[in-house]
Design a protein around this motif. Structure first.
Motif, PDB file in Angstrom:
ATOM      1  N   LEU A   4      28.211   0.030  36.576  1.00 61.21           N
ATOM      2  CA  LEU A   4      28.072  -1.274  35.953  1.00 61.21           C
ATOM      3  C   LEU A   4      29.319  -1.695  35.181  1.00 61.21           C
ATOM      4  N   ASP A   5      30.179  -0.741  34.867  1.00 61.44           N
ATOM      5  CA  ASP A   5      31.329  -1.016  34.012  1.00 61.44           C
ATOM      6  C   ASP A   5      32.603  -1.346  34.793  1.00 61.44           C
ATOM      7  N   TYR A   6      32.522  -1.378  36.130  1.00 64.68           N
ATOM      8  CA  TYR A   6      33.742  -1.526  36.934  1.00 64.68           C
ATOM      9  C   TYR A   6      33.692  -2.759  37.825  1.00 64.68           C
ATOM     10  N   PHE A   7      34.864  -3.392  37.956  1.00 66.06           N
ATOM     11  CA  PHE A   7      35.099  -4.438  38.947  1.00 66.06           C
ATOM     12  C   PHE A   7      35.577  -3.756  40.228  1.00 66.06           C
ATOM     13  N   LYS A   8      34.954  -4.099  41.361  1.00 67.24           N
ATOM     14  CA  LYS A   8      35.272  -3.431  42.621  1.00 67.24           C
ATOM     15  C   LYS A   8      36.217  -4.284  43.466  1.00 67.24           C
ATOM     16  N   ILE A  67      40.177  -0.245  57.839  1.00 63.60           N
ATOM     17  CA  ILE A  67      40.897   0.687  58.702  1.00 63.60           C
ATOM     18  C   ILE A  67      39.883   1.655  59.296  1.00 63.60           C
ATOM     19  N   ARG A  68      39.820   1.673  60.634  1.00 68.27           N
ATOM     20  CA  ARG A  68      38.887   2.547  61.345  1.00 68.27           C
ATOM     21  C   ARG A  68      37.462   2.381  60.825  1.00 68.27           C
ATOM     22  N   ASN A  69      37.073   1.120  60.692  1.00 65.22           N
ATOM     23  CA  ASN A  69      35.704   0.737  60.325  1.00 65.22           C
ATOM     24  C   ASN A  69      35.333   1.051  58.887  1.00 65.22           C
ATOM     25  N   PHE A  70      36.318   1.421  58.045  1.00 57.02           N
ATOM     26  CA  PHE A  70      36.013   1.673  56.639  1.00 57.02           C
ATOM     27  C   PHE A  70      37.026   0.955  55.741  1.00 57.02           C
ATOM     28  N   SER A  71      36.544   0.514  54.576  1.00 57.90           N
ATOM     29  CA  SER A  71      37.397  -0.105  53.557  1.00 57.90           C
ATOM     30  C   SER A  71      37.394   0.772  52.320  1.00 57.90           C
ATOM     31  N   SER A  72      38.558   0.943  51.710  1.00 54.68           N
ATOM     32  CA  SER A  72      38.629   1.692  50.454  1.00 54.68           C
ATOM     33  C   SER A  72      38.089   0.829  49.318  1.00 54.68           C
ATOM     34  N   ILE A  73      37.640   1.475  48.243  1.00 56.38           N
ATOM     35  CA  ILE A  73      37.138   0.774  47.069  1.00 56.38           C
ATOM     36  C   ILE A  73      37.949   1.228  45.863  1.00 56.38           C
ATOM     37  N   THR A  74      38.532   0.275  45.162  1.00 54.04           N
ATOM     38  CA  THR A  74      39.256   0.563  43.921  1.00 54.04           C
ATOM     39  C   THR A  74      38.436   0.023  42.764  1.00 54.04           C
ATOM     40  N   TYR A  75      38.273   0.846  41.722  1.00 56.41           N
ATOM     41  CA  TYR A  75      37.465   0.457  40.567  1.00 56.41           C
ATOM     42  C   TYR A  75      38.369   0.155  39.378  1.00 56.41           C
ATOM     43  N   THR A  76      38.222  -1.029  38.829  1.00 49.96           N
ATOM     44  CA  THR A  76      38.971  -1.439  37.640  1.00 49.96           C
ATOM     45  C   THR A  76      37.997  -1.598  36.486  1.00 49.96           C
ATOM     46  N   LEU A  77      38.251  -0.897  35.385  1.00 52.94           N
ATOM     47  CA  LEU A  77      37.354  -0.944  34.235  1.00 52.94           C
ATOM     48  C   LEU A  77      37.365  -2.346  33.630  1.00 52.94           C
ATOM     49  N   TYR A 136      28.866 -13.861  49.140  1.00 51.48           N
ATOM     50  CA  TYR A 136      28.438 -13.096  50.312  1.00 51.48           C
ATOM     51  C   TYR A 136      29.441 -11.976  50.596  1.00 51.48           C
ATOM     52  N   SER A 137      30.670 -12.176  50.170  1.00 50.94           N
ATOM     53  CA  SER A 137      31.725 -11.186  50.362  1.00 50.94           C
ATOM     54  C   SER A 137      32.523 -11.098  49.066  1.00 50.94           C
ATOM     55  N   PRO A 138      33.309 -10.031  48.877  1.00 50.23           N
ATOM     56  CA  PRO A 138      34.017  -9.832  47.618  1.00 50.23           C
ATOM     57  C   PRO A 138      34.931 -10.998  47.249  1.00 50.23           C
ATOM     58  N   VAL A 139      34.962 -11.321  45.963  1.00 47.28           N
ATOM     59  CA  VAL A 139      35.785 -12.393  45.417  1.00 47.28           C
ATOM     60  C   VAL A 139      36.641 -11.800  44.299  1.00 47.28           C
ATOM     61  N   TRP A 196      28.987 -15.221  32.502  1.00 47.98           N
ATOM     62  CA  TRP A 196      28.701 -14.203  33.524  1.00 47.98           C
ATOM     63  C   TRP A 196      30.013 -13.543  33.933  1.00 47.98           C
ATOM     64  N   ARG A 197      29.939 -12.269  34.321  1.00 46.39           N
ATOM     65  CA  ARG A 197      31.133 -11.517  34.718  1.00 46.39           C
ATOM     66  C   ARG A 197      31.223 -11.454  36.238  1.00 46.39           C
ATOM     67  N   LEU A 198      32.409 -11.728  36.769  1.00 48.99           N
ATOM     68  CA  LEU A 198      32.656 -11.571  38.196  1.00 48.99           C
ATOM     69  C   LEU A 198      32.934 -10.094  38.472  1.00 48.99           C
ATOM     70  N   MET A 199      32.105  -9.470  39.320  1.00 48.80           N
ATOM     71  CA  MET A 199      32.190  -8.027  39.554  1.00 48.80           C
ATOM     72  C   MET A 199      32.649  -7.681  40.961  1.00 48.80           C
ATOM     73  N   GLY A 200      33.236  -8.642  41.680  1.00 50.51           N
ATOM     74  CA  GLY A 200      33.695  -8.389  43.037  1.00 50.51           C
ATOM     75  C   GLY A 200      32.763  -9.028  44.039  1.00 50.51           C
ATOM     76  N   ASP A 201      31.673  -8.335  44.389  1.00 48.18           N
ATOM     77  CA  ASP A 201      30.751  -8.868  45.387  1.00 48.18           C
ATOM     78  C   ASP A 201      29.516  -9.501  44.752  1.00 48.18           C
ATOM     79  N   HIS A 202      29.492  -9.620  43.422  1.00 44.57           N
ATOM     80  CA  HIS A 202      28.383 -10.271  42.738  1.00 44.57           C
ATOM     81  C   HIS A 202      28.841 -10.682  41.339  1.00 44.57           C
TER      82      HIS A 202
END
Length: 793
Positions: A405-409, A415-425, A491-494, A517-523
């Motif tokens: 809950l504390d991170y922006f994604k 790449i090869r059907n996967f995306s990396s996720i970086t978490y920013t506090l 619907y997709s990350p912002v 409200w806080r923007l958290m990436g995909d919500h």
């Protein structure tokens, strides 16, 4: 405070006898007798004040010798330990934790520190506060009424910075004489009729009586009366969660005040109610002077003028439950201020915990995020690095380990059907980052929202007039079909608010830890709030409408309890004041205000411009909650793109000018099938009375269709039958009005006229009711001969 112990953990490693000491370190916990080192068997006490907090230091000395270094010539020293008890009125017994550092071990070549073998511990506890005494409370002199005044007592600080000891004295009544002396803001009139400055962290305002319900009001029960009809268990207005809140049924709150001059009553309130409920009302001497229907978004100030003299102020609210999903309807009042009832403030009012009085002592100011009020210096100071504070939090609290809950994604490239996720506090931070983050580091690549397709590394939409077919091609909308335009959000990350569009905004009123409200990436989520706060997420939109004249909005949401993650004290989980509500043009929609699992919900929206509002409310001292919102789809918009198609319904045909919509069949035509390209003309002497008809209506006997086949007309000449030589001519009958009781009927037998004032159109006969409404009760005409067996007509 005793060296004797029976827990069988601290034993002398040589004699294997229990250590006679206050403090020990178990160095061989695997041993059956728990071998230990003595950390201090001589005790001493010292006052603690680091400039921000106070308490007591307990020092233990003359422990086991150690921490020397023979090679470097560093002698062994006796072990010692300090326990710093920090005054924390909210902590109860509290929890003993290691200091930073816990100790200097003295077992390395470089370690020759004079502080080696000294152990540090910290204990935030109410026992770090002194015993309560007269030094911790203050006297408040009430208003002088009939030469008598009530002297009440309250703690100088909130929460009180003491424990146990002496209780507050009971209120007493003293003789007094009314005074016209006035005092400026931040001062109070003393027993000697002189002005004196308010205490540290208190406030007052000249000529005002202030009743703030976040604090104890000693004279509340003698000044205010509250009841309800019918009488229930939760009757009338009651103080709860730092607010004065209405109860069940119809609640009343009454207070009588004598205004020495033209004054006012200012009430800070919040209303949560459905529009069809009876409105909240304020009455002055039984006359309504203010009403409010619906729901306020947060607290508002309502000011009512009050003339010279004694007046009774009454608040009235009727609780109604319109749905099992609905949040409780209520009125919550944080403060009532009477201006003009006194010449000088009768008492100084404590600032709430975590607040500091302004320089003039005329108001209180919340210290803000990650700051708290230090009473000894009457100022706000920063919380320590491992603690945090939310607005309306009494004190700084120990940070918990961060979770998702504390991170922006931020999602990386696929790449090869996967995306990396970086978490920013998120900032400000209310948690401690772990050494390793136990959260997913990648996920399957994101799919495009409905109706969009991948082009390069971004999602694209089809051009106007086309939609995305199942084979991922943009194709024309089929003839005879229509397609609403859509706008999609989250619907997709912002990555930033600007990517959501200028029509999207957010705000917060009350005691907020973020600006909205806080923007958290995909919500988006409603943020971390402890005190009373109201957070709004707004979207302005325009609906074009369609064959059915309306659009729709769809979204997903859920509400989470975050109590245990941010505070360890138990809150009231039964309270249903905190939660999420959804409004279309200030009209509350029916949906659960709490949803622990994700809910997917639709609401219709009529054509035109609209404001959509998601309103999350957090109320002080109720369970801390957080709302998450995503997958917002608005269908039928003026701008946007096409996602899917549907056949034009019966009565409508394909619109060739837009190639994406439907138009109604015009008057004089109809269409009884769906998905058609053309309308069918009506047969002679049949008509359609409105566009979009699925059939034609025959004209009655003695009437015929006009040239446009849009209405039936008559010359008011008719015969009983086609072979009859008898003829009736009624065209000369004038307009006739008949009064029957409270209702009036207006007749125009042959020519239609406008009788309606509320849009019912042309009619042969109109009915006007007693309340002023008018109804068309005769639009088409037909001449009918009576049955010969009936009475002649």
């Amino acid at each position: 405070c005793s060296k004797n112990h029976t827990n069988h953990t601290c034993f002398d490693p040589d004699t294997q006898q229990p250590l006679s000491t206050y403090s020990c370190e178990v160095v061989q916990p695997e041993s059956s007798v728990g071998k230990a080192m003595n950390l201090g068997e001589v005790i001493g006490y010292y006052f603690y004040d680091d400039g921000t907090e106070t308490g007591v230091i307990i020092e233990y000395t003359h422990g086991t010798y150690g921490c020397g270094n023979t090679r470097l010539g560093v002698p062994n020293v006796p072990r010692s330990s300090n326990v710093t008890l920090i005054c924390d009125p909210q902590a109860g017994i509290g929890l003993l934790v290691g200091g930073s550092p816990i100790h200097v071990p003295g077992n390395e070549d470089w370690d020759t520190s004079p502080d080696r073998c000294k152990y540090q511990f910290e204990w935030r506890t109410v026992y770090g506060c002194p015993l309560c005494s007269a030094a911790h409370w203050k006297e408040n002199k009430g208003a002088c009424i009939d030469n008598k005044s009530t002297v009440s007592y309250e703690w100088k600080s909130n929460p009180k910075e003491c424990h146990g000891g002496l209780p507050l004295p009971e209120p007493t009544t003293i003789s007094c004489q009314s005074s016209n002396n006035s005092c400026p803001d931040g001062q109070v009139l003393t027993f000697e009729e002189a002005c004196a400055p308010c205490w540290v962290n208190t406030y007052s305002r000249s000529e005002e009586e202030i009743y703030s319900f976040s604090q104890r009001i000693p004279e509340f029960d003698t000044l205010f009366t509250s009841d309800c009809t019918p009488i229930t268990e939760r009757c009338g207005f009651n103080v709860s969660s730092g607010l004065l809140i209405s109860g069940d049924e119809t609640s009343f709150l009454r207070v009588s005040k004598n205004f020495k001059r033209q004054g006012s009553i200012k009430i800070t309130l919040m209303v949560s109610s459905a529009p069809k409920n009876e409105p909240f009302a304020i009455l002055l001497d039984s006359k309504e002077v203010y009403t409010y229907s619906g729901t306020t978004f947060g607290f508002i100030d309502v000011t009512i003028p009050a003339p010279l003299g004694t007046h009774v102020v009454t608040l009235r609210f009727t609780k109604m439950v319109t749905s099992v999903n609905a949040r409780s309807s209520y009125v919550a009042i944080s403060q009532i201020v009477f201006h003009g009832t006194v010449d000088a403030a009768p008492r100084c009012i404590n600032c709430p915990a975590g607040f500091v009085s302004s320089p003039s002592r005329g108001s209180c100011i919340d210290c803000g995020v990650n700051k708290y009020h230090y009473a000894l210096k009457d100022q706000c100071v920063d919380c320590s690095n491992n603690t945090f504070r939310l607005p309306q939090f009494p004190v700084c609290r120990l940070k918990q380990i961060c979770n998702e809950l504390d991170y922006f994604k931020v999602y990386g490239t696929c790449i090869r059907n996967f995306s990396s996720i970086t978490y920013t506090l998120m900032t400000p931070a209310f948690c401690t980052e772990p050494t390793s983050l136990d959260l997913p580091q990648n996920r399957p690549c994101l799919t495009c929202p409905p109706g969009q397709y991948w082009y390069g590394d971004i999602c694209q939409t089809c051009p106007d007039g086309k939609y995305l077919a199942l084979d991922n091609r943009c194709v024309d909308i089929p003839v005879g079909h229509y397609s609403h335009k859509n706008i999609l959000y989250l619907y997709s990350p912002v990555r930033s608010w600007s990517h959501l569009g200028s029509e999207v905004s957010t705000s917060c009123t009350g005691y907020c830890s973020s600006s909205g409200w806080r923007l958290m990436g995909d919500h988006v989520d409603s943020g971390i709030n402890y005190g009373t706060a109201n957070l709004l997420f707004n979207i302005s939109t325009e609906i074009e409408g369609g064959p059915f004249g309306e659009g729709r909005v769809n979204f997903r949401y859920k509400t989470l309890s975050i109590n245990s993650h941010y505070i360890t004290t138990q809150r009231d989980p039964s309270s249903n004041l905190s939660g999420l509500q959804f409004f279309i043009d200030n009209q509350l929609q029916d949906m659960p205000y709490e949803s622990p699992v994700e809910s997917d919900i639709w609401f219709p929206i009529p054509a035109g411009k609209h404001n959509l509002v998601w309103s999350f409310s957090q109320i002080l001292n109720t369970e801390m909650k957080l709302a998450q919102l995503s997958h917002i789809r608005i269908e039928g918009t003026m701008t946007g793109y096409h996602i899917d198609t549907s056949p034009c319904p019966a009565g409508y045909i394909h619109n060739p000018s837009t190639n994406s919509g439907c138009i109604p069949c015009p008057l004089g035509t109809y269409q009884f099938r769906a998905g058609q390209q053309s309308c069918i003309p009506c047969a002679p002497n049949t008509v359609t009375l409105e566009p979009g008809s699925v059939e034609c209506t025959p004209c009655g006997a003695g009437s015929f269709s006009n040239d446009k086949l849009s209405d039936c007309v008559t010359n008011c000449v008719f015969s009983p039958s086609t072979n009859s030589t008898i003829e009736y001519q009624l065209a000369s009958i004038p307009e006739t009005v008949v009064q029957l009781g409270s209702e009036k009927y207006v007749f125009n037998l042959c020519q239609k006229a406008i009788h309606c004032i509320n849009g019912c159109g042309l009619s042969h006969i109109a009915q006007q009711t007693a309340n002023g409404n008018t109804f068309n009760i005769g639009h088409l005409i037909e001449f009918v001969m009576p049955n010969p067996s009936n009475e002649s007509k």
